[in-house]
Write an enzyme that holds these catalytic residues in place. Structure first.
Site, PDB file in Angstrom:
ATOM      1  N   LYS A 251       3.888  -3.526  -0.308  1.00  0.00           N
ATOM      2  CA  LYS A 251       3.870  -2.725   0.936  1.00  0.00           C
ATOM      3  C   LYS A 251       2.439  -2.512   1.398  1.00  0.00           C
ATOM      4  O   LYS A 251       1.482  -2.616   0.611  1.00  0.00           O
ATOM      5  CB  LYS A 251       4.552  -1.362   0.745  1.00  0.00           C
ATOM      6  CG  LYS A 251       3.969  -0.452  -0.344  1.00  0.00           C
ATOM      7  CD  LYS A 251       2.844   0.451   0.085  1.00  0.00           C
ATOM      8  CE  LYS A 251       2.430   1.417  -1.035  1.00  0.00           C
ATOM      9  NZ  LYS A 251       1.076   1.960  -0.912  1.00  0.00           N
TER      10      LYS A 251
ATOM     11  N   ASP B 124       6.928   6.202  -4.407  1.00  0.00           N
ATOM     12  CA  ASP B 124       7.162   5.099  -3.466  1.00  0.00           C
ATOM     13  C   ASP B 124       8.462   4.336  -3.738  1.00  0.00           C
ATOM     14  O   ASP B 124       8.839   3.460  -2.948  1.00  0.00           O
ATOM     15  CB  ASP B 124       6.015   4.071  -3.547  1.00  0.00           C
ATOM     16  CG  ASP B 124       4.701   4.627  -3.023  1.00  0.00           C
ATOM     17  OD1 ASP B 124       4.732   5.665  -2.344  1.00  0.00           O
ATOM     18  OD2 ASP B 124       3.656   4.006  -3.302  1.00  0.00           O
TER      19      ASP B 124
HETATM   20  O1  C5P Z   1       4.679   9.143  -7.907  1.00  0.00           O
HETATM   21  P1  C5P Z   1       3.750   8.256  -8.646  1.00  0.00           P
HETATM   22  O2  C5P Z   1       4.064   8.206 -10.127  1.00  0.00           O
HETATM   23  O3  C5P Z   1       3.620   6.897  -8.062  1.00  0.00           O
HETATM   24  O4  C5P Z   1       2.308   8.912  -8.528  1.00  0.00           O
HETATM   25  C1  C5P Z   1       1.236   8.608  -9.381  1.00  0.00           C
HETATM   26  C2  C5P Z   1       0.222   9.728  -9.309  1.00  0.00           C
HETATM   27  O5  C5P Z   1      -0.396   9.765  -8.011  1.00  0.00           O
HETATM   28  C3  C5P Z   1       0.819  11.108  -9.486  1.00  0.00           C
HETATM   29  O6  C5P Z   1       0.883  11.463 -10.843  1.00  0.00           O
HETATM   30  C4  C5P Z   1      -0.141  11.986  -8.718  1.00  0.00           C
HETATM   31  O7  C5P Z   1      -1.284  12.263  -9.519  1.00  0.00           O
HETATM   32  C5  C5P Z   1      -0.588  11.103  -7.580  1.00  0.00           C
HETATM   33  N1  C5P Z   1       0.182  11.333  -6.357  1.00  0.00           N
HETATM   34  C6  C5P Z   1      -0.072  12.473  -5.605  1.00  0.00           C
HETATM   35  N2  C5P Z   1       0.635  12.697  -4.447  1.00  0.00           N
HETATM   36  C7  C5P Z   1       1.548  11.819  -4.021  1.00  0.00           C
HETATM   37  C8  C5P Z   1       1.813  10.638  -4.757  1.00  0.00           C
HETATM   38  C9  C5P Z   1       1.113  10.427  -5.926  1.00  0.00           C
HETATM   39  O8  C5P Z   1      -0.922  13.299  -5.959  1.00  0.00           O
HETATM   40  N3  C5P Z   1       2.183  12.040  -2.873  1.00  0.00           N
END
Ligand code: C5P
Length: 307
Positions: free
Chosen positions: A17, A152
C-alpha cells in the site's frame, strides 16, 4: 483479496500500500496515534501458497520462504513473531482447531518500508486459511480478527483505496477510484513504525475528533476520484516524513532525486523508509524508474495503484 484453488493447494496475492495522505491527529491514552489517512493498494505483491502437509491435519502448521523471495526476506522471522503465524494462530483459535498445513511465502514487498507488507500478508493469511480450512467465515468476522493483528490489517482485508481513521482500522472505502501510475523507491535501511511514532512526540488527543474530513482531505478525495492527478498531487502529505528523514538519511536523498524529475507529487509512505512519486503516465513512470535505478538509491518499482 481472494484465495484461488490450485489442485489441493490454495494461493493468494498480498498487495503493498501507499499512503497518499497521512495526518497524525495526536497520541492516544492506549499509546497508539489517532490518524486520518488515505491508503491505496499497489500492484507490488507478496504471494502466499497453502498446501496440506503430507501427514494431514495432525502435523503442526509451518511457514517457509520461497527461494525466489527478495534478499531482504532473510531478515524476517519465520517463527511465531511473523504476522503470518499470528494470523494463522488467531484464526485457528477462533475456530477451535489446530493450525495445519504449510504456507510458502514469496516475499517481494520490502520490509520496514511503510508499504504494509507484513499487514497485507496477515490479511491474506486470514482469507487463505478461511478457504483452505473450509471455515466459511464472513468478511466482517475476519475483520474482527484483522483489527487484533495490526492497525493496517483491516484495510488490506477490505481491499480497496480507503480513508482510514482511528489507529488505521476504521475503514471508509473510496469506490470508483482511477488507477495512478507511481514509482516506489525503498532504500536498504528501514524505519521501524513504533520508533517513528515515538520520535514524533505528538501531543495527546484530548477529544477524539469526530470523523469529519479536513478540507484538504475532502479536496484530495474529489481530485483523486475525477482523475485530476496534478491537483491531487498538490494535496498529498505525510506528517511522519520529517521524522523518517531524521531516522533514515536515505529518505532525504531519495526526495532530492524525485525533486529533479517530472512528477505530480513525491512523498514518504507510512512511516517509511519507502518513498514514492505520482506520475502522469505509465511511460513516465518507467522512465523515472530507470533514472532512479541508475542512482543506486535502493529497490525501485514502476507500478500503479489498484482500485
Ligand atoms: O498496529 P501495528 O502493530 O502495525 O503498529 C506498530 C506500532 O506502531 C505500534 O505498536 C505503535 O507503536 C505504532 N502505531 C501508532 N499509532 C498507530 C499505528 C501504529 O503509534 N495508529
Amino acid at each position: 483479496m481472494y484465495a484461488r484453488k490450485t489442485g489441493t493447494a490454495w494461493e493468494i496475492f498480498a498487495p503493498a500500500k501507499l499512503n497518499l495522505y497521512l495526518d497524525v491527529l495526536g497520541r492516544r491514552a492506549d499509546g497508539f496515534h489517532e490518524l486520518e489517512t488515505v491508503m491505496a493498494p499497489v500492484q507490488l505483491h507478496d504471494r502466499l501458497q497453502w498446501a496440506p502437509s503430507d501427514r494431514g491435519a495432525e502435523t503442526p502448521f509451518s511457514l517457509r520462504f520461497h527461494p525466489s523471495s527478495s534478499s531482504h526476506a532473510g531478515e524476517l522471522p519465520l517463527g511465531r513473531s511473523n504476522l503470518v503465524w499470528q494470523a494463522a494462530d488467531a484464526l485457528a483459535q477462533d475456530a477451535g482447531l489446530a493450525p495445519h498445513g504449510v504456507i510458502t511465502l514469496t516475499k517481494r514487498i520490502p520490509t520496514q518500508a511503510g508499504l504494509g507488507g507484513g499487514s497485507s500478508d496477515a490479511a491474506a493469511t486470514l482469507v487463505l486459511l478461511n478457504a483452505a480450512w473450509g471455515l466459511d467465515y464472513s468478511r466482517s468476522r475476519l475483520a474482527r480478527l484483522a483489527a487484533q493483528l495490526g492497525s493496517d490489517v483491516p484495510f488490506f482485508l477490505a481491499g480497496s483505496t480507503a480513508i482510514c481513521r482511528g489507529r488505521g482500522e476504521i475503514i471508509e472505502p473510496l469506490d470508483d477510484m482511477p488507477r495512478y501510475d507511481v514509482v516506489v523507491v525503498a532504500p536498504p535501511a528501514g524505519v521501524p513504525t513504533a520508533a517513528a511514532f515515538a520520535a514524533l512526540g505528538a501531543p495527546p488527543v484530548e477529544h477524539r475528533r469526530e470523523p469529519s474530513r479536513s478540507e484538504q482531505l475532502t479536496q484530495l478525495v474529489a481530485d483523486l476520484k475525477r482523475g485530476a492527478v496534478a491537483a491531487a498531487g498538490r494535496r498529498m502529505k505525510n506528517g511522519l516524513q520529517h521524522i523518517a528523514e531524521t531516522l533514515c538519511p536515505a529518505v532525504r536523498r531519495i526526495g532530492t532525486a524525485f525533486a529533479s524529475i517530472a512528477c505530480c507529487a513525491h512523498l514518504l509512505t507510512g512511516s517509511g523508509s519507502a518513498y514514492f512519486g505520482v506520475m502522469h503516465s505509465a511511460r513516465q513512470a518507467r522512465r523515472a524508474a530507470a533514472l532512479l535505478r541508475s542512482l543506486d538509491l535502493g529497490s525501485v518499482f514502476a507500478t500503479a495503484t489498484c482500485r
